[in-house]
Design a protein around this motif. Structure first.
Motif, short mmCIF file in Angstrom:
data_model
loop_
_atom_site.label_atom_id
_atom_site.label_comp_id
_atom_site.label_asym_id
_atom_site.label_seq_id
_atom_site.Cartn_x
_atom_site.Cartn_y
_atom_site.Cartn_z
N VAL A 84 2.25 3.92 2.72
CA VAL A 84 3.84 3.80 2.88
C VAL A 84 4.05 2.68 3.91
CG1 VAL A 84 5.84 4.90 4.02
CG2 VAL A 84 4.27 6.34 2.42
N VAL A 85 3.25 2.61 5.19
CA VAL A 85 3.55 1.61 5.94
C VAL A 85 3.21 0.41 5.34
CG1 VAL A 85 2.59 0.73 8.13
CG2 VAL A 85 2.74 3.17 7.93
N GLY A 86 2.01 0.18 4.50
CA GLY A 86 1.91 -1.16 3.95
C GLY A 86 2.78 -1.66 3.14
N LEU A 87 3.57 -0.65 2.16
CA LEU A 87 4.38 -1.07 1.29
C LEU A 87 5.76 -1.48 2.03
CD1 LEU A 87 4.12 1.57 -1.58
CD2 LEU A 87 3.54 -1.05 -1.49
N GLU A 88 6.12 -0.82 3.21
CA GLU A 88 7.23 -0.88 3.91
C GLU A 88 6.99 -2.30 4.48
OE1 GLU A 88 7.77 2.26 6.48
OE2 GLU A 88 8.89 3.70 4.76
N SER A 89 5.99 -2.65 5.22
CA SER A 89 5.57 -3.95 5.70
C SER A 89 5.79 -5.05 4.81
CB SER A 89 4.45 -3.83 6.46
OG SER A 89 4.26 -2.92 7.53
N MET A 90 5.49 -5.01 3.70
CA MET A 90 5.55 -6.10 2.77
C MET A 90 7.11 -6.18 2.44
SD MET A 90 2.34 -5.16 0.20
CE MET A 90 2.83 -6.38 -1.03
N ALA A 91 7.66 -5.20 2.19
CA ALA A 91 8.96 -5.24 1.85
C ALA A 91 9.86 -5.97 3.10
CB ALA A 91 9.73 -3.88 1.60
N VAL A 92 9.67 -5.56 4.24
CA VAL A 92 10.43 -6.01 5.38
C VAL A 92 10.02 -7.69 5.55
CG1 VAL A 92 10.40 -6.34 8.07
CG2 VAL A 92 10.35 -4.08 6.88
N VAL A 93 8.78 -8.19 5.33
CA VAL A 93 8.43 -9.33 5.37
C VAL A 93 9.17 -10.26 4.34
CG1 VAL A 93 6.56 -11.04 4.90
CG2 VAL A 93 6.19 -9.23 6.39
N ALA A 94 9.17 -9.74 3.03
CA ALA A 94 9.87 -10.31 1.85
C ALA A 94 11.40 -10.32 2.15
CB ALA A 94 9.65 -9.40 0.59
#
Length: 199
Positions: A13-23
């Protein structure tokens, strides 16, 4: 802790959310972000976190099987079901619960033989809350039909709500719990912890 897939869900969850925030931040600020950061860094970070959690879970399970880090558990219900649940829990110490006593109809001080050892009856199911506080247990489990006479499971749950004692109920007691005590399963145990009561 150490049970179910919850320990492994958080890194994803944290990994996917972090990727989304960066994008999103890259698009909003019109900045160029290296693709290797998104394609390589985050997946590797997630894998490292998952590996670390797996190793920690293995260490925790091993420690519990040696009798360390166990949570003291008080069982309440009829004698037959208490013995059945105690036998189940005694087969695998990795779940983290140690059954220390039982509340059942009958004479206090009576002994119940189980595969995990002999349990002492310390009171009736109606005295569950008082006994839990007296023995300073970490959790109580209501099994079988509960065998309550002067109290109810709802009242037990509400009395324990203000304490640090965890309440678990067997699947066949769920119907007695009523709609105000929703439950979620504990993996590997024949028990369910009531979730927070709706206001």
């Amino acid at each position: 802790l150490g049970e179910g897939i919850g320990d492994y869900r958080l890194p994803w969850v944290v990994g996917l959310e972090s990727m989304a925030v960066v994008a999103i931040a890259s698009y909003a600020l019109r900045t160029q972000v290296s693709r290797s950061l998104v394609v390589i860094y985050f997946p590797v970070l997630v894998l490292v976190a998952l590996s670390g959690r797996y190793l920690l879970r293995q260490a925790l399970t091993a420690a519990r099987r040696r009798g360390r880090g166990m949570r003291r558990l008080l069982l309440a219900g009829d004698e037959r079901t208490i013995c059945k649940v105690a036998d189940h829990l005694g087969r695998n110490g990795g779940h983290g619960y140690e059954v220390v006593a039982a509340c059942a109809p009958g004479a206090p001080g009576a002994l119940l033989p189980t595969r995990a050892g002999t349990l002492t009856l310390v009171g009736s199911p109606d005295e569950l809350v008082e006994v839990a506080r007296m023995l300073d247990v970490d959790a109580v489990a209501v099994v079988g039909d509960g065998s309550f006479v002067t109290t109810t499971l709802q009242e037990i749950a509400w009395e324990l709500e203000s304490s640090q004692v965890e309440l678990l109920v067997a699947p066949d007691v769920v119907d007695l719990a009523g709609p105000r005590i929703p439950v979620a399963p504990v993996v590997g145990l024949p028990l369910l912890p009531p979730r927070d009561r709706a206001t």
